[in-house]
Structure formats: structure tokens, C-alpha cells
Design a protein around this motif. Structure first.
Motif, PDB file in Angstrom:
ATOM      1  N   VAL A  16       0.476   3.746   0.717  1.00  0.00           N
ATOM      2  CA  VAL A  16      -0.930   4.814   2.163  1.00  0.00           C
ATOM      3  C   VAL A  16       0.821   4.843   2.877  1.00  0.00           C
ATOM      4  O   VAL A  16       1.291   5.061   3.794  1.00  0.00           O
ATOM      5  CB  VAL A  16      -1.736   5.140   2.280  1.00  0.00           C
ATOM      6  CG1 VAL A  16      -1.956   5.965   2.921  1.00  0.00           C
ATOM      7  CG2 VAL A  16      -2.561   5.453   0.908  1.00  0.00           C
ATOM      8  N   ASP A  65       0.823  -1.204   0.123  1.00  0.00           N
ATOM      9  CA  ASP A  65       0.328  -0.482  -0.155  1.00  0.00           C
ATOM     10  C   ASP A  65       0.526   1.383  -0.339  1.00  0.00           C
ATOM     11  O   ASP A  65       1.463   1.466   0.467  1.00  0.00           O
ATOM     12  CB  ASP A  65      -0.733  -0.148   1.264  1.00  0.00           C
ATOM     13  CG  ASP A  65      -1.362   0.750   1.081  1.00  0.00           C
ATOM     14  OD1 ASP A  65      -1.526   2.273   0.082  1.00  0.00           O
ATOM     15  OD2 ASP A  65      -3.204   1.160   2.365  1.00  0.00           O
ATOM     16  N   GLU A 102      -2.984  17.560  -5.505  1.00  0.00           N
ATOM     17  CA  GLU A 102      -1.707  16.748  -6.112  1.00  0.00           C
ATOM     18  C   GLU A 102      -0.483  17.340  -6.156  1.00  0.00           C
ATOM     19  O   GLU A 102       0.821  16.678  -5.941  1.00  0.00           O
ATOM     20  CB  GLU A 102      -2.193  15.461  -6.811  1.00  0.00           C
ATOM     21  CG  GLU A 102      -0.923  14.209  -6.527  1.00  0.00           C
ATOM     22  CD  GLU A 102      -1.539  13.315  -7.170  1.00  0.00           C
ATOM     23  OE1 GLU A 102      -2.637  12.838  -8.292  1.00  0.00           O
ATOM     24  OE2 GLU A 102      -0.500  12.598  -8.225  1.00  0.00           O
ATOM     25  N   MET A 133      -1.664  12.655   0.504  1.00  0.00           N
ATOM     26  CA  MET A 133      -3.733  12.693   0.223  1.00  0.00           C
ATOM     27  C   MET A 133      -4.373  12.181   1.123  1.00  0.00           C
ATOM     28  O   MET A 133      -6.282  12.579   0.838  1.00  0.00           O
ATOM     29  CB  MET A 133      -4.043  11.885  -1.627  1.00  0.00           C
ATOM     30  CG  MET A 133      -2.392  13.402  -2.018  1.00  0.00           C
ATOM     31  SD  MET A 133      -3.717  14.766  -2.456  1.00  0.00           S
ATOM     32  CE  MET A 133      -4.916  14.514  -3.153  1.00  0.00           C
ATOM     33  N   THR A 134      -4.455  11.319   2.423  1.00  0.00           N
ATOM     34  CA  THR A 134      -5.026  11.211   2.811  1.00  0.00           C
ATOM     35  C   THR A 134      -5.427  11.939   4.139  1.00  0.00           C
ATOM     36  O   THR A 134      -6.377  11.979   4.847  1.00  0.00           O
ATOM     37  CB  THR A 134      -4.979   9.930   3.590  1.00  0.00           C
ATOM     38  OG1 THR A 134      -3.731   9.501   4.161  1.00  0.00           O
ATOM     39  CG2 THR A 134      -4.468   8.343   2.347  1.00  0.00           C
ATOM     40  N   LEU A 135      -4.491  12.846   4.385  1.00  0.00           N
ATOM     41  CA  LEU A 135      -4.784  13.799   4.916  1.00  0.00           C
ATOM     42  C   LEU A 135      -5.795  15.193   5.134  1.00  0.00           C
ATOM     43  O   LEU A 135      -5.502  16.249   4.905  1.00  0.00           O
ATOM     44  CB  LEU A 135      -3.427  14.544   5.903  1.00  0.00           C
ATOM     45  CG  LEU A 135      -2.289  13.768   6.296  1.00  0.00           C
ATOM     46  CD1 LEU A 135      -0.756  14.062   6.595  1.00  0.00           C
ATOM     47  CD2 LEU A 135      -2.925  13.017   7.389  1.00  0.00           C
ATOM     48  N   GLU A 136      -6.979  14.859   5.250  1.00  0.00           N
ATOM     49  CA  GLU A 136      -7.760  15.501   4.231  1.00  0.00           C
ATOM     50  C   GLU A 136      -8.276  16.770   6.226  1.00  0.00           C
ATOM     51  O   GLU A 136      -8.458  16.184   6.915  1.00  0.00           O
ATOM     52  CB  GLU A 136      -9.175  14.485   4.087  1.00  0.00           C
ATOM     53  CG  GLU A 136      -8.448  14.760   2.759  1.00  0.00           C
ATOM     54  CD  GLU A 136      -9.706  13.649   1.862  1.00  0.00           C
ATOM     55  OE1 GLU A 136     -10.546  12.831   2.997  1.00  0.00           O
ATOM     56  OE2 GLU A 136      -9.593  13.717   1.086  1.00  0.00           O
ATOM     57  N   ALA A 152      -4.259  17.806   2.661  1.00  0.00           N
ATOM     58  CA  ALA A 152      -5.081  17.105   1.303  1.00  0.00           C
ATOM     59  C   ALA A 152      -6.122  18.069   1.005  1.00  0.00           C
ATOM     60  O   ALA A 152      -6.828  18.312  -0.539  1.00  0.00           O
ATOM     61  CB  ALA A 152      -5.621  15.957   1.569  1.00  0.00           C
ATOM     62  N   ALA A 184       0.651  10.181  -1.674  1.00  0.00           N
ATOM     63  CA  ALA A 184      -0.386   9.316  -1.584  1.00  0.00           C
ATOM     64  C   ALA A 184      -0.532   9.335  -0.001  1.00  0.00           C
ATOM     65  O   ALA A 184      -1.739   9.918  -0.012  1.00  0.00           O
ATOM     66  CB  ALA A 184       0.260   8.255  -1.900  1.00  0.00           C
ATOM     67  N   PHE A 185       0.879   9.255   0.362  1.00  0.00           N
ATOM     68  CA  PHE A 185      -0.190   9.493   2.436  1.00  0.00           C
ATOM     69  C   PHE A 185      -0.461  11.497   2.732  1.00  0.00           C
ATOM     70  O   PHE A 185      -1.382  11.098   3.469  1.00  0.00           O
ATOM     71  CB  PHE A 185       1.004   9.523   2.738  1.00  0.00           C
ATOM     72  CG  PHE A 185       1.226   9.230   4.281  1.00  0.00           C
ATOM     73  CD1 PHE A 185       0.602   8.932   5.242  1.00  0.00           C
ATOM     74  CD2 PHE A 185       2.166  10.716   4.948  1.00  0.00           C
ATOM     75  CE1 PHE A 185       0.446   9.186   6.592  1.00  0.00           C
ATOM     76  CE2 PHE A 185       2.015  10.168   6.488  1.00  0.00           C
ATOM     77  CZ  PHE A 185       1.076  10.203   6.780  1.00  0.00           C
TER      78      PHE A 185
END
Ligand code: HEC
Ligand code: HEC
Length: 248
Positions: free
Chosen positions: A154, A152, A202, A245-248, A189, A242-243
Motif C-alpha cells: 500500500v 508494504d 479489484e 483498494m484502501t480508498l473506501e 474501492a 493495493a493502494f
């Protein structure tokens, strides 16, 4: 035998087995293993506390090291102490101390002991705003050696975030509003797409890693390393993105 003498002998015996570790009263009297006690003497003799804090006591120039053993582990700390400047290029460098192998071992044992005390669980009460401390919201997975080999991106990115040569986590917290050297990346993100006209989230994050000087976040200095494009592979950069982009 007189009472005074008995008392004296009792005191002597007690002082032989008990080492007082007094960090501003945070830690009460308790037995410190011999190696750790030797490490504490090296800690004092080399003025580590002139720059570092343990349980907040000492000089606040450099990271609090209360949890450093649990955070970094034995191998990393040994290598770091032998050649500190190799680790965080471009950051305030730590001086290199001429320590013997056994002195280094004792120091690390001391740091392990410090972080293993019951008080460590509730320390720090608030996030400490110095690079290198814990409570910066770094995900648990980063301490898992397997995560670097995960399928993965992420998970790999989260591991990279905290490991050399990136060590983004020495400058960026992942909990909101905690400023270390750089801004917290909590919520990056959601924010990234609004930074530069025409740049997607991104694209902005990618550019922030490869060309950090292109856009300087308000209130911060242009001090992020400029060589991540060279020291990280394209895949590593993709994993980091990728990692993040998970921090919303
Ligand atoms: C002159 C100030 C100074 C002194 C004295 C000092 N350090 Fe440091 N130390 C730093 C700075 C600055 C950093 C953060 C930059 C870095 O990691 O290179 C640091 C980082 C560290 C780290 C964290 C490394 C990491 O990557 O997380 C450890 C462990 C450490 N020091 C141990 C020690 C020990 C043990 C001593 C005493 C032998 C000591 N330091 C003395 C300035 C100092
Ligand atoms: C030496 C400290 C330092 C390190 C290490 C560091 N950064 Fe930064 N970073 C900064 C500073 C300071 C800023 C704010 C100034 C600027 O915009 O360049 C910043 C800004 C950013 C931004 C833009 C944040 C925003 O809100 O717009 C991103 C994204 C970022 N860094 C990601 C990373 C990643 C990923 C790594 C690891 C590969 C990393 N940084 C390593 C100091 C650092």
C-alpha cells in the motif's frame, strides 16, 4: 546635503536591496535573493506565466506552480525543464526551452522562493482544478523516498501513484469531487465493484489501469494512457491496486 537629495539617496539604497515581487498584491514587498530574482526575470522572459499561474496569477492553461518545488524537488525539476516531453507522455506537452544550466538553477531557486513564502501555507484557498497542483489529497508518504522501498504494498503503491512513469496523481485527485483530467479516485474501492457487471472491485481497477478504454466513466474522455501494462511491472500494478483498494 539637501533634504531632497538625502531622500533620493535613501530611496536609491532601498530600491537596491528590495525587489518588489508583486503577484497581484498577494505578496507584499519583500527581499528576494539575487538568484531568485534572476529566476523571476527568466520566468518573465520565457513567458512561463502565459501558461502557468503562481498564487493563481497568470495563464490557467497549465498547473499552478506555487508549490512545485516543495512537491517535486530540485532533481526532478532540473530534469523536467531539460526535457519536459519525456515526463508525461500522452499529455499536453510543455515546450522545451533552451535554458542554460545557470538559468535553470535560477528558475528553480525562484520557484523554491515562491513556495517558501508564508502565504504558501494557505494557498490555494480551494483545490485548483488543474493537473499538477497540490491539495489533491495525495498522501504525505509519497514524498518520502523510503516509501518506494517499503515492505508494504500500500505504501509502495501510494508512492508510485505520484511518481514517474505512472504519475496517476497528475490526472487524478484523491479528495472527493475534484476533477483534474480524470475523475477523483476518492472512494474508488467502494465504487469499483459496481462499475461493470461481474467485475470485482479489484478486477475493475486492474482493467482500468491496463485497458482504460474498456470502460469510460460517464462525462470523461478516453484519454488515460494505454501503455501502463507495458511501462509498469506486474508488481507495480499490484501495488497500485493495493493502494487504491484502501480508498473506501
Ligand atoms: C505553452 C504553455 C507552457 C509554457 C509557456 C510553459 N509551460 Fe510548464 N507546463 C505546461 C503544461 C501543459 C504542463 C503540464 C504537462 C507537463 O507536465 O508536461 C507544464 C508543466 C510544468 C511543470 C510541472 C512538471 C511536473 O511534472 O509537475 C513545471 C515545473 C513547469 N511546467 C515549468 C515551466 C517553466 C519554468 C516555464 C517557463 C520557462 C514553463 N513551464 C512554461 C505548459 C507550459
Ligand atoms: C492522462 C491522465 C490520466 C492518467 C495519467 C491516469 N489516468 Fe486514470 N483516468 C483518466 C481518465 C480521463 C479517466 C476516465 C475515463 C476512463 O474511464 O477511462 C480515468 C479513469 C481511471 C479509473 C476508473 C475510475 C472510476 O471511477 O471508475 C481508474 C481506477 C484509474 N483511472 C486509475 C489510474 C491509475 C492507477 C493511474 C496511474 C497508473 C492513472 N489512472 C493514470 C485519466 C488518467
Amino acid at each position: 546635503m539637501s533634504g531632497t537629495r538625502l531622500f533620493f539617496i535613501a530611496c536609491l539604497l532601498i530600491s537596491l536591496v528590495v525587489v518588489v515581487a508583486a503577484f497581484g498584491g498577494t505578496l507584499t514587498t519583500r527581499t528576494m535573493p539575487t538568484e531568485a530574482a534572476a529566476g523571476m526575470r527568466i520566468w518573465k522572459a520565457n513567458q512561463c506565466e502565459g501558461c502557468h499561474t503562481l498564487y493563481g496569477q497568470g495563464g490557467a492553461f497549465a498547473p499552478d506552480l506555487t508549490h512545485i518545488f516543495q512537491q517535486r524537488g530540485d532533481t526532478y525539476l532540473t530534469e523536467f525543464l531539460v526535457n519536459p516531453s519525456a515526463f508525461h507522455p500522452g499529455q499536453r506537452a510543455m515546450p522545451r526551452f533552451d535554458l542554460t544550466v545557470s538559468e535553470t538553477d535560477n528558475l528553480i531557486t525562484f520557484l523554491e522562493w515562491i513556495g517558501g513564502q508564508p502565504e504558501a501555507e494557505t494557498w490555494p484557498p480551494r483545490p485548483i482544478v488543474v493537473s499538477g497542483s497540490v491539495s489533491l489529497g495525495v498522501p504525505e508518504t509519497v514524498t518520502n523516498a523510503d516509501s518506494a522501498a517499503s515492505d508494504d504494498p500500500v505504501v509502495r503503491g501510494a508512492a508510485l501513484f505520484q511518481s514517474p512513469p505512472a504519475i496517476c496523481g497528475t490526472c487524478h485527485a484523491l479528495v472527493p469531487d475534484v476533477v483534474v483530467v480524470g475523475p477523483s479516485l476518492a472512494g474508488i474501492a467502494s465504487r469499483a465493484g459496481t462499475r461493470v457487471d461481474g467485475q470485482s472491485a479489484e478486477a475493475y481497477i486492474r482493467n482500468s489501469i491496463i485497458h482504460p478504454g474498456d470502460y469510460i466513466v460517464d462525462g470523461f474522455l478516453d484519454v488515460m494512457q494505454k501503455n501502463f501494462g507495458e511501462v509498469l511491472t506486474a508488481e507495480e500494478i499490484n501495488d497500485l491496486i493495493a493502494f487504491l483498494m484502501t480508498l473506501e
